[in-house]
Design an enzyme around this catalytic site. Structure first.
Site: not given
Ligand code: GLN
Length: 477
Positions: A152, A176, A77
């Site tokens: 994400s 994420s 990532k």
């Molecule tokens: N969907 C969550 C957020 O927007 C998770 C993000 C993450 O785990 N980086 O904060």
């Protein structure tokens, strides 16, 4: 060329193929090329991946002992530092930036023979649940191109889903890794907080962030965890006392029978797709029939989970993202003749996307003098209560089960105009980050819509062994 079903399978293939690593890299490069439309990769390191594959093939010929990830093709990532390679966090503000050191996980991957094939698209600064917040375009779900892959770490999930690499690394601050794994029908592990060094991971909310692993099988994910976990002098939050190699698939002492709990409030939640609810309850029933203890328990704090997460993570983000000012690195506004304050404002306004700005503003608000106690302190107190309740639960149970997400992958664009609806969909995943426990999404089901979905299992802090043993067992039925 055959698709590799696991790392073990690939290593068997290497035993009879002198040029096996080169063949594997060529195979993945051609898959990446064919699937360019998915936009899972921001950059592919074709030449150097082939170069490394050649040298690994040579090593085997000359009898060098194979590392645990010898020749394994991995994608990262784009929030993980890979020295001398570009690193953008999916943001315009880091366009043109190159990493100046390796993240600890990268050092460890390379030391065990992994081949890094490219960097994956993601939501800007890992903020989002659909990958639609990337400054470099959205990622498509390979199962249905009209749907999001989750986020994400959507690019990393699709890279494994569409067979563009063997395993990939993402980051999980509130789901994420687990949620995109769920949307894409693969395995996604978020280890417990403090299991893996965060050195070289671009910070979103430092007391929540953990690097996580995507794979097709539990043993593959366990193998990568074994390699990348463990103490690190560059990250003092990594546990030193945790046993052994830190969470591979070693024996867990449960003899294959687990005490499993689930939250009534989680399965009865009005936002949960009824078909998913039935499938998960049905599976829990089967586990009970197979001799596991399965019990529904009440968790009165359930409704506080999402608000607590969004107060605390935006607060941490507003502080972490203060460093992106256009002076030291990354994007800088083209406007000339500005005083310093105007220069910062212009650079940050142009460099950050909408969602990131929203969170910086929210975080700055909850930390501001008049509201600090009402929001930030209160949320810290709730977090403490969540941790205490969770510790009590794991005195009586080995595994906690919840859905990973309330629905399957949603259509592209569906939730972009309603950030609150998007945040509420994080209901099942943010709990593990608030409490620091490990969680995994297991791809066990297919919805009548044709989309995959999974179940989420969690274990007590630093008990990745039980979590992985349990998961392996459940994936085999
Ligand atoms: N969907 C969550 C957020 O927007 C998770 C993000 C993450 O785990 N980086 O904060």
């Amino acid at each position: 060329m055959e698709k590799f079903i696991s790392i073990e399978d690939y290593h068997r293939f290497l035993a009879s193929h002198a040029d096996g690593c080169v063949k594997a890299v060529q195979y993945y490069l051609s898959c990446i090329e064919e699937n360019k439309h998915l936009n899972a990769f921001l950059e592919v390191f074709a030449t150097e991946a082939l170069e490394r594959a050649r040298s690994l093939d040579e090593d085997r010929k000359s009898g060098v002992v194979m590392g645990k990830l010898h020749g394994v093709v991995v994608a990262l990532k784009d929030v993980i530092s890979y020295k001398d390679h570009r690193l953008t966090a999916g943001s315009r503000i880091l366009s043109g930036f190159k990493a100046i050191y390796h993240a600890t996980v990268v050092e460890k991957l390379l030391a065990e023979g992994a081949i890094i094939i490219g960097r994956n698209n993601c939501d800007e600064f890992a903020m989002g649940s659909t990958n639609e917040n990337s400054a470099y375009g959205k990622v498509l779900n390979a199962r249905d191109l009209t749907r999001v892959p989750g986020g994400s770490s959507g690019g990393s999930a699709v890279a494994v889903q569409a067979d563009l690499c063997m395993v990939s690394l993402g980051s999980d601050t509130g789901g994420s890794v687990r949620q995109p794994a769920d949307f894409c029908g693969i395995v996604g592990l978020k280890p417990g907080y403090g299991r893996i060094s965060r050195y070289g991971l671009i910070a979103y909310a430092s007391s929540f962030d953990q690097i996580g692993i995507f794979g097709r099988t539990v043993p593959d994910v366990a193998r990568v965890l074994e390699v990348i976990s463990g103490p690190d002098e560059f990250d003092s939050t990594v546990a030193r006392s945790a046993a052994g190699t830190g969470g591979g698939m070693g024996k867990d002492g449960h003899n294959g029978k687990y005490r499993i709990a689930y939250f009534n409030e989680g399965l009865d939640h009005p936002g949960l797709d009824p078909e998913m609810r039935e499938a998960i309850l049905g599976r829990l029933g089967e586990w009970a029939s197979a001799g596991h203890t399965v019990q529904a328990i009440d968790f009165k704090l359930f409704d506080y989970i999402v608000p607590t997460y969004y107060v605390l993570t935006t607060a941490e983000a507003s502080s972490n993202l203060a460093r992106f000012d256009g002076v030291r690195y990354g994007y800088r506004t083209g406007d000339k003749d500005l005083d310093l304050t105007e220069f910062y404002k212009r650079t940050r306004s142009e460099g950050f996307g909408r969602e990131v700005k929203r969170r910086i503003l929210l975080g700055t608000f909850v930390l501001s003098a008049g509201y600090y106690d009402a929001y930030f302190t209160k949320a810290q107190q709730v977090r403490r209560l969540l941790v205490e309740h969770t510790d009590l639960i794991f005195k009586d149970f080995d595994i906690l089960v919840l859905p990973t997400s309330p629905s399957t992958a949603f259509p592209i664009g569906e939730k972009m105009s309603d950030p609150i609806a998007m945040y509420l969909a994080d209901i099942y995943t943010v709990y593990a980050n608030l409490t620091g426990i490990p969680g995994i999404s297991l791809p066990l089901f297919t919805h009548t819509s044709g989309m995959p979905f999974g179940v989420q299992a969690m274990a007590s802090r630093f008990d990745e062994s039980s979590l992985l043993q349990f998961s392996h067992q459940m994936m085999q039925q």
